[in-house]
Design a protein around this motif. Structure first.
Motif, PDB file in Angstrom:
ATOM      1  N   ARG A   1       0.840  -1.190   0.000  1.00 30.67           N
ATOM      2  CA  ARG A   1       0.000   0.000   0.000  1.00 30.67           C
ATOM      3  C   ARG A   1       0.877   1.242   0.000  1.00 30.67           C
ATOM      4  NH1 ARG A   1      -5.338  -0.862   3.764  1.00 30.67           N
ATOM      5  NH2 ARG A   1      -5.955  -2.882   2.923  1.00 30.67           N
ATOM      6  N   LEU A   2       0.380   2.306  -0.583  1.00 32.16           N
ATOM      7  CA  LEU A   2       1.104   3.569  -0.605  1.00 32.16           C
ATOM      8  C   LEU A   2       0.361   4.630   0.194  1.00 32.16           C
ATOM      9  CD1 LEU A   2       2.141   3.618  -4.373  1.00 32.16           C
ATOM     10  CD2 LEU A   2       3.395   2.692  -2.431  1.00 32.16           C
ATOM     11  N   GLU A   3      -0.524   4.179   1.103  1.00 29.10           N
ATOM     12  CA  GLU A   3      -1.353   5.067   1.910  1.00 29.10           C
ATOM     13  C   GLU A   3      -2.099   6.039   0.987  1.00 29.10           C
ATOM     14  OE1 GLU A   3      -1.804   4.056   4.875  1.00 29.10           O
ATOM     15  OE2 GLU A   3      -0.205   2.592   4.646  1.00 29.10           O
ATOM     16  N   ASN A   4      -2.139   7.341   1.293  1.00 26.35           N
ATOM     17  CA  ASN A   4      -2.917   8.246   0.433  1.00 26.35           C
ATOM     18  C   ASN A   4      -2.038   9.150  -0.424  1.00 26.35           C
ATOM     19  OD1 ASN A   4      -1.930   9.974   2.337  1.00 26.35           O
ATOM     20  ND2 ASN A   4      -3.884  10.959   2.818  1.00 26.35           N
ATOM     21  N   GLY A   5      -0.748   8.847  -0.495  1.00 25.75           N
ATOM     22  CA  GLY A   5       0.119   9.640  -1.345  1.00 25.75           C
ATOM     23  C   GLY A   5       1.473   8.990  -1.525  1.00 25.75           C
ATOM     24  N   SER A   6       2.105   9.264  -2.670  1.00 22.10           N
ATOM     25  CA  SER A   6       3.410   8.676  -2.956  1.00 22.10           C
ATOM     26  C   SER A   6       4.104   9.497  -4.028  1.00 22.10           C
ATOM     27  CB  SER A   6       3.240   7.232  -3.446  1.00 22.10           C
ATOM     28  OG  SER A   6       4.489   6.645  -3.745  1.00 22.10           O
ATOM     29  N   VAL A   7       5.417   9.386  -4.071  1.00 22.95           N
ATOM     30  CA  VAL A   7       6.206   9.889  -5.187  1.00 22.95           C
ATOM     31  C   VAL A   7       6.461   8.706  -6.114  1.00 22.95           C
ATOM     32  CG1 VAL A   7       8.432  10.834  -5.919  1.00 22.95           C
ATOM     33  CG2 VAL A   7       7.302  11.726  -3.860  1.00 22.95           C
ATOM     34  N   ILE A   8       6.069   8.837  -7.379  1.00 26.03           N
ATOM     35  CA  ILE A   8       6.328   7.817  -8.381  1.00 26.03           C
ATOM     36  C   ILE A   8       7.539   8.266  -9.188  1.00 26.03           C
ATOM     37  CG2 ILE A   8       5.374   6.442 -10.255  1.00 26.03           C
ATOM     38  CD1 ILE A   8       3.835   6.181  -7.646  1.00 26.03           C
ATOM     39  N   TYR A   9       8.547   7.426  -9.265  1.00 26.39           N
ATOM     40  CA  TYR A   9       9.771   7.766  -9.999  1.00 26.39           C
ATOM     41  C   TYR A   9       9.941   6.801 -11.162  1.00 26.39           C
ATOM     42  CZ  TYR A   9      14.721   8.136 -11.191  1.00 26.39           C
ATOM     43  OH  TYR A   9      15.909   8.276 -11.883  1.00 26.39           O
ATOM     44  N   ASP A  10      10.167   7.345 -12.365  1.00 26.30           N
ATOM     45  CA  ASP A  10      10.425   6.554 -13.562  1.00 26.30           C
ATOM     46  C   ASP A  10      11.875   6.768 -13.966  1.00 26.30           C
ATOM     47  OD1 ASP A  10      10.461   5.208 -15.955  1.00 26.30           O
ATOM     48  OD2 ASP A  10       9.315   6.724 -17.047  1.00 26.30           O
ATOM     49  N   ARG A  11      12.705   5.733 -13.793  1.00 26.12           N
ATOM     50  CA  ARG A  11      14.119   5.863 -14.118  1.00 26.12           C
ATOM     51  C   ARG A  11      14.341   6.086 -15.611  1.00 26.12           C
ATOM     52  NH1 ARG A  11      17.642   2.949 -16.400  1.00 26.12           N
ATOM     53  NH2 ARG A  11      16.362   1.061 -16.421  1.00 26.12           N
ATOM     54  N   CYS A  12      13.491   5.506 -16.458  1.00 27.75           N
ATOM     55  CA  CYS A  12      13.680   5.643 -17.904  1.00 27.75           C
ATOM     56  C   CYS A  12      13.653   7.103 -18.334  1.00 27.75           C
ATOM     57  CB  CYS A  12      12.621   4.851 -18.659  1.00 27.75           C
ATOM     58  SG  CYS A  12      12.830   3.061 -18.535  1.00 27.75           S
ATOM     59  N   GLY A  13      12.697   7.846 -17.825  1.00 28.41           N
ATOM     60  CA  GLY A  13      12.604   9.255 -18.169  1.00 28.41           C
ATOM     61  C   GLY A  13      13.243  10.165 -17.143  1.00 28.41           C
ATOM     62  N   ASP A  14      13.842   9.558 -16.084  1.00 30.80           N
ATOM     63  CA  ASP A  14      14.402  10.319 -14.973  1.00 30.80           C
ATOM     64  C   ASP A  14      13.391  11.367 -14.511  1.00 30.80           C
ATOM     65  OD1 ASP A  14      16.229  11.060 -13.049  1.00 30.80           O
ATOM     66  OD2 ASP A  14      17.274  12.502 -14.346  1.00 30.80           O
ATOM     67  N   THR A  15      12.177  10.904 -14.305  1.00 28.56           N
ATOM     68  CA  THR A  15      11.051  11.778 -13.988  1.00 28.56           C
ATOM     69  C   THR A  15      10.381  11.316 -12.707  1.00 28.56           C
ATOM     70  OG1 THR A  15      10.649  12.095 -16.347  1.00 28.56           O
ATOM     71  CG2 THR A  15       8.887  12.736 -14.857  1.00 28.56           C
ATOM     72  N   SER A  16      10.012  12.252 -11.868  1.00 27.94           N
ATOM     73  CA  SER A  16       9.248  11.926 -10.672  1.00 27.94           C
ATOM     74  C   SER A  16       8.010  12.812 -10.610  1.00 27.94           C
ATOM     75  CB  SER A  16      10.091  12.105  -9.406  1.00 27.94           C
ATOM     76  OG  SER A  16      10.617  13.413  -9.327  1.00 27.94           O
TER      77      SER A  16
END
Length: 339
Positions: free
Chosen positions: A272-287
Motif C-alpha cells: 500500500r502507498l497510503e494516500n500519497g506517494s512519489v512515483i519515480y520513472d528511471r527511464c525518463g528520470d522523472t518523478s
C-alpha cells in the motif's frame, strides 16, 4: 513536484466496482493494454473477470472451486502470456490463522487449479496480516518471494512441493540482493558487486540501486538512484521505503518532508502507498506526486493499493469520489523513452 496525472495522463483510467452478474470487484492486474483482470479478493469463491475498458464489457474467466474454507483471499497476482497465477490466504473454520496457497488458470479463461501450499513465518502470517509476497510465472515454474526481503521459492505450474531457492530483495527476477554489497543471479549463481553504492539501506537490482540519504534536522528527505558501480547518481525528493526499483525502473517513495528535531519518518505498509506517494520513472528520470484528493472519498478508507503486474510494471488503484468506480494507474502504459 508535478502531479502524476499531468505527467503521465496515458496511464490513468477508471473501472467499475461491480457488474450485474458478479459481486463487488476490484482491479488486480492488466491482461493486455486494454483488458483488466478483476475479482472480489475477499470472497469464499472469488469470480475472476476480464473487463475490456475500451468496450465497457466484461466476461467471467473462472471461479475458485467450492471448499470448506471461510474465504479465499487473493493477496497478489501475476499474468504471463498464457497463465494467471495468484497467492491466496485461505482460512479454514478449524484453524486460527490462514494458510497460503498458489493457484493458476489460463489467461483466456478455463479451469482454476490448485498448485501448492506454503507456510510463511508463523509469527508474521502473510498478506495483509504481515508479509506481502510477489510472484512471477517463469517458463514452467512459479516463483515467489517476500516483497520486503526474505525467502525465495519456486514450484512447477503442474503443482508439487515448493523448493527454497535463497533469500534477499528482488527488483528483477532472478537477481537477489543481500541488502549489502552482493547481487546474485539465483538461477546461474553469477554475482555482482554493489560496493561503490553510497547512501543508507541500499536496495539493488542487477544494474541499478536505490538508497536513502542520512537523516538530518531541517532537511528535506531524499532518495539516491544510481548504477551499482556508483555512476549516473541522481537525487529524488522523497522518503526511502527500503524497497528496490520495480523491474529496475519504477520507484515508490514516501512524499518528501522536512525532518525536524524529534520527528520521525513513517513508512507506508508494503503493498500500500497510503494516500500519497512519489512515483519515480528511471527511464525518463522523472518523478511526480500521486496524492489522493479528499472529498467524499474521505468518508471511507482512502488508500493507494499496489496490484499485480505484467513485466512492464504494476498497476496502482484506489476508490475515487464517485464510490462506484476505481481509478487505476497502469505504469506499463508509460512510454519507455530513455531506457
Amino acid at each position: 513536484m508535478p502531479a502524476a496525472e499531468d505527467v503521465w495522463p496515458e496511464a490513468f483510467f477508471s473501472v467499475p466496482r461491480w457488474f450485474s452478474d458478479t459481486r463487488d470487484v476490484q482491479p488486480l492486474a492488466m491482461l493486455s493494454e486494454h483488458e483488466v483482470l478483476m475479482a472480489d479478493p475477499d470472497e469464499h469463491r472469488p469470480i475472476l473477470v476480464n473487463y475490456d475498458r475500451r468496450t465497457g464489457r466484461h466476461k467471467v474467466l473462472g471461479t475458485v472451486p467450492e471448499s470448506t474454507a471461510r474465504y479465499h483471499r487473493i493477496e497478489n497476482v501475476t499474468v504471463s502470456d498464457s497463465q494467471i497465477a495468484w497467492i491466496a490466504a485461505v482460512r479454514h473454520p478449524d484453524r486460527t490463522s490462514p494458510e497460503l496457497q498458489l493457484w493458476t488458470m489460463p489467461i483466456t479463461g478455463g479451469p482454476v487449479r490448485f498448485v501448492a501450499l506454503f507456510s510463511p513465518d508463523p509469527h508474521r502470517p502473510g498478506g495483509r496480516d504481515g508479509r506481502m509476497y510477489r510472484l512471477e510465472v517463469v517458463g514452467d515454474q512459479i516463483v515467489w518471494w517476500e516483497d520486503s526481503g526474505g525467502s525465495v521459492y519456486r514450484v512447477p505450474l503442474t503443482g508439487g512441493t515448493p523448493t527454497l531457492m535463497g533469500s534477499g530483495y528482488i527488483s528483477t527476477w532472478p537477481w537477489v540482493h543481500d541488502g549489502k554489497n552482493t547481487i546474485t543471479n539465483i538461477v546461474t549463481g553469477e554475482k555482482r558487486s554493489a560496493e561503490k553504492v553510497d547512501g543508507t539501506d541500499r536496495r539493488c537490482g542487477p544494474e541499478w540501486c536505490v538508497s536513502g540519504v542520512a537523516r538530518a534536522a531541517n532537511q528535506l528527505t531524499q532518495v539516491i538512484v544510481q548504477r551499482r558501480d556508483g555512476s549516473r547518481r541522481g537525487i529524488v525528493p522523497g522518503g526511502f521505503r527500503r524497497t528496490p526499483l520495480f523491474h529496475e525502473r519504477f520507484g515508490f517513495f514516501d512524499p518528501p518532508k522536512v525532518i525536524g528535531e524529534g520527528s520521525s519518518i513513517s513508512t507506508a505498509r508494503v503493498g500500500r502507498l497510503e494516500n500519497g506517494s512519489v512515483i519515480y520513472d528511471r527511464c525518463g528520470d522523472t518523478s511526480a506526486a500521486l496524492q489522493l484528493k479528499e472529498g467524499k472519498a474521505a468518508e471511507y478508507e482512502l488508500t493507494i493499493q499496489v496490484g499485480g503486474s505484467i513485466p512492464g510494471g504494476p498497476l496502482l488503484f484506489w476508490r475515487n469520489d464517485v464510490r462506484k468506480r476505481y481509478t487505476v494507474m497502469d505504469l506499463a502504459a508509460i512510454p519507455e523513452q530513455g531506457c
